[in-house]
Design an enzyme around this catalytic site. Structure first.
Site, PDB file in Angstrom:
ATOM      1  N   HIS A  61      21.161 -31.334 -31.164  1.00  0.00           N
ATOM      2  CA  HIS A  61      21.336 -29.961 -30.541  1.00  0.00           C
ATOM      3  C   HIS A  61      22.734 -29.951 -30.060  1.00  0.00           C
ATOM      4  O   HIS A  61      23.640 -28.960 -30.177  1.00  0.00           O
ATOM      5  CB  HIS A  61      20.111 -29.966 -29.191  1.00  0.00           C
ATOM      6  CG  HIS A  61      20.490 -28.574 -28.692  1.00  0.00           C
ATOM      7  ND1 HIS A  61      20.094 -27.345 -29.113  1.00  0.00           N
ATOM      8  CD2 HIS A  61      20.933 -28.350 -27.551  1.00  0.00           C
ATOM      9  CE1 HIS A  61      20.402 -26.261 -28.302  1.00  0.00           C
ATOM     10  NE2 HIS A  61      20.988 -26.861 -27.320  1.00  0.00           N
ATOM     11  N   GLU A  85      17.913 -30.206 -36.693  1.00  0.00           N
ATOM     12  CA  GLU A  85      17.204 -29.801 -35.379  1.00  0.00           C
ATOM     13  C   GLU A  85      15.828 -29.055 -35.632  1.00  0.00           C
ATOM     14  O   GLU A  85      14.814 -29.574 -34.899  1.00  0.00           O
ATOM     15  CB  GLU A  85      18.025 -28.849 -34.740  1.00  0.00           C
ATOM     16  CG  GLU A  85      17.638 -28.694 -33.118  1.00  0.00           C
ATOM     17  CD  GLU A  85      18.935 -27.481 -32.256  1.00  0.00           C
ATOM     18  OE1 GLU A  85      19.181 -27.943 -31.359  1.00  0.00           O
ATOM     19  OE2 GLU A  85      19.080 -26.643 -33.089  1.00  0.00           O
ATOM     20  N   ASN A 112      13.439 -62.348 -48.471  1.00  0.00           N
ATOM     21  CA  ASN A 112      12.359 -63.512 -48.688  1.00  0.00           C
ATOM     22  C   ASN A 112      11.033 -62.768 -48.006  1.00  0.00           C
ATOM     23  O   ASN A 112      10.095 -63.023 -48.381  1.00  0.00           O
ATOM     24  CB  ASN A 112      12.758 -64.506 -48.540  1.00  0.00           C
ATOM     25  CG  ASN A 112      13.375 -65.474 -49.528  1.00  0.00           C
ATOM     26  OD1 ASN A 112      12.822 -65.681 -50.307  1.00  0.00           O
ATOM     27  ND2 ASN A 112      14.648 -65.289 -49.389  1.00  0.00           N
TER      28      ASN A 112
END
Length: 659
Positions: free
Chosen positions: A9, A31, A395
């Site tokens: 915003h 937004e 891994n």
């Protein structure tokens, strides 16, 4: 989520205020989506996050462009369209699946926009020729030719197209002009006006025989329609010109007003740089910072002496000067130390997207948790630790965490968890990579090590579980049944081990079959700023790292119990052993019986201990210094620090006191 929403915003508001319309438009759409997520109207899933990450990339590129003096413009049509559709209630998965459709639509829209341009600027002579050709039974045709993106010799293709057209009619005009076409001064498309008697489909098929053409649009050219369009454009241009003149007049008036108001500020503003510097940081060789730090340490010692002399002489002017110098040198100390310290977040931030992408490639569901990202590490260590962590995470995802089907069959939630954690303890920083996957098969590792002649069966019999797990970090050792693109070739963990050891650190592995594994990396903290609790034992001061402390407490003498001939207390239902720092460090002084004891409760994993001290001084950020090679094995002391008053306080390694 609310925090992200507020950030979007703010960005939207600021960009709109400053006139960066593309940025404002994109953040506005983001937004909307975040608002829908916040209000539980849209579920967050992988597809939604993919779209949000795409938006983030565009945002970063635009902000970077603006920061470097650009206008922040960027083609964000596709991303905005996706966000719009999610905000309007479409499911993210559907939007993501129709990604190709959206791109195709955008691709078809683009030529359509350019087709509007088509042939322009016909003069009276050319119009007359077209008119007469029509009357003689010829037709006027407009061709829009699109070259392929990978077309290398554009001018040659244009020549070949013109050669074909001249065989079937007469070229009246082209847009761009012939000169521009010959010089390849155009994108991938051009328009030609042709007078011919051939059918449209025949023209198209002939032209399409030229290679490296994407497509050809052939349509009848209407003179009346052209004239109407030209008149409308002329009117639009006149209106636009009029509007610009009015706007220019308004701006001129405003400028004159501003000139009057800001006449007194002109001198200041003229000294300001017109453009922001593109790069606000410089790179400094780490060795230069080491030299600077060493010099500063000498200064700190001299500062302590000066303070002592000033106190002894009690001279007002000298006191003031020394105080001022102490304050300035304190600020300087913080600056120098901070220059070397970097939050481990800088490395951790790479992983969320990598994990998401890997999980998708491996068809697994992974929940990545990150904690302690604000832990600070020396710059040298940060630079080196990234690659080993990538190996370990790959891994863990490939070998550790099972597929959703396997997890459900084992009674686990289908989503596996990978936890990346950093924390500071004493003179070390620990980074842990833990997963709730299948764990390491102890017997399989042992058998593999014996088969590969890494160890003998006799040696294997004497190893404990942890030592057997660590065999997987031997060079060329892999227990993977299949070699995948991600891992399993036996390279990686030995490189990880070597890199960490070259940094003066170590790696340990703990695992439980079917429950998961923990890879713990211990890294030395040669130089660091840490938060400590300063305590006093007789006349000596000690610093206990806050990261180890649970809380402080005052314990009554009658609450102390005995277990196995040791002092213990009941702390929130748990028996906690007490350790006297005075006894551990053999602090000189008479042993007095107290009615109340000051205790610092510290922890190491699940274990806790209560450290008995004389009094608490308070919380403080201090510089941690290693004791050096001569004092490398001092029990329960991980380093020392110089306090503001010049005194030296030992830093307690509380881990060593917990058994």
């Amino acid at each position: 989520m609310s925090e992200i929403f507020r950030a979007a915003h703010t960005l939207k508001g600021m960009s709109a205020t400053m006139g960066y319309q593309d940025l404002a438009n994109l953040t506005h759409k983001i937004e909307n989506v975040l608002d829908a997520v916040r209000n539980h109207q849209v579920d967050v899933d992988t597809d939604l996050l993919d779209i949000v990450f795409d938006s983030l990339e565009d945002l970063e590129a635009m902000v970077t462009d603006i920061a470097s003096g650009g206008d922040g413009q960027r083609d964000v049509e596709v991303v905005v369209e996706k966000l719009n559709r999610i905000a309007q209630g479409e499911k993210p998965a559907d939007v993501q699946q129709s990604n190709d459709t959206v791109q195709e639509t955008a691709a078809t829209i683009a030529p359509a926009e350019t087709e509007v341009k088509g042939i322009q600027g016909l003069d009276e002579f050319e119009l007359t020729v077209l008119q007469e050709s029509n009357e003689r039974g010829f037709q006027n045709v407009q061709l829009s030719v699109y070259l392929r993106e990978d077309c290398l010799l554009k001018a040659a293709r244009v020549y070949m197209v013109f050669e074909v057209l001249e065989q079937i009619g007469e070229v009246i005009k082209s847009n761009p002009s012939v000169d521009q076409l010959e010089e390849e001064d155009f994108d991938n498309q051009f328009h030609v006006l042709l007078v011919t008697q051939e059918e449209l489909s025949e023209i198209e098929s002939r032209v399409m025989k030229v290679s490296e053409l994407d497509k050809v649009v052939v349509e009848t050219f209407s003179i009346d329609e052209y004239k109407t369009n030209q008149q409308e454009k002329l009117q639009e241009q006149q209106q636009e010109q009029q509007k610009q003149e009015e706007q220019a007049q308004t701006e001129n008036d405003q400028t004159k007003k501003k000139e009057v108001n800001t006449s007194t500020q002109q001198n200041e503003s003229s000294q300001e740089p017109k453009q922001q510097p593109q790069n606000k940081t410089i790179r400094v060789n780490i060795e230069r910072l080491d030299v600077l730090m060493n010099l500063f340490e000498e200064l700190v010692i001299d500062r302590g002496r000066l303070e002592q002399i000033s106190s002894d002489l009690n001279h007002n002017e000298l006191n003031e000067t020394v105080e001022r110098m102490s304050r300035i040198s304190g600020d300087l100390q913080n600056i120098i130390l901070n220059m070397r310290m970097v939050q481990v977040e800088q490395v951790f931030n790479r992983f969320p997207r990598m994990v998401r992408q890997l999980a998708r490639d491996l068809h697994k569901k992974i929940n990545l948790k990150i904690s302690g990202a604000d832990t600070e590490l020396d710059r040298t260590v940060i630079d080196e630790i990234g690659d080993p962590l990538v190996h370990l995470i790959r891994n863990a995802l490939d070998h550790g965490i099972e597929t959703p089907e396997e997890r459900i069959a084992q009674g686990k939630p289908e989503e596996g968890t990978l936890h990346l954690k950093a924390y500071q303890s004493g003179n070390h920083v620990f980074i842990e990579i833990s997963d709730d996957g299948g764990g390491i098969n102890r017997d399989k590792v042992l058998q593999k090590a014996i088969d590969n002649s890494v160890i003998t069966p006799e040696q294997g019999a004497s190893l404990d579980d942890q030592q057997i797990y660590e065999l997987i970090m031997e060079s060329g050792f892999s227990t993977a049944d299949k070699i995948s693109d991600v891992s399993g070739r036996g390279v990686g963990l030995d490189v990880v081990k070597n890199t960490i050891e070259s940094l003066g650190g170590s790696i340990s592995i703990d695992s439980k079959l079917y429950e998961g594994s923990i890879f713990s990396i211990q890294l030395p903290l040669t130089l660091s700023i840490i938060s400590v609790m300063l305590v006093e034992v007789e006349d000596e001061k000690y610093a206990i790292p806050l990261s180890s402390i649970i809380e402080t407490a005052i314990i009554k003498k009658e609450d102390i119990m005995k277990a196995h001939n040791k002092k213990v207390i009941d702390f929130r239902g748990k028996i906690v052993p007490l350790v006297s720092l005075k006894d551990v460090f053999e602090v000189p002084g008479e042993q007095e019986e107290e009615t109340h004891y000051s205790v610092v409760i510290v922890r190491k994993g699940d274990k806790m201990a209560g450290l008995i001290v004389d009094s608490f001084i308070g919380q403080q950020e201090v510089v941690l210094k290693a004791l050096g090679n001569y004092l490398s094995n001092v029990f329960a002391v991980s380093g020392a620090t110089i306090l503001g008053d010049g005194q030296v306080a030992l830093i307690v390694d509380s881990n060593a006191l917990i058994k």
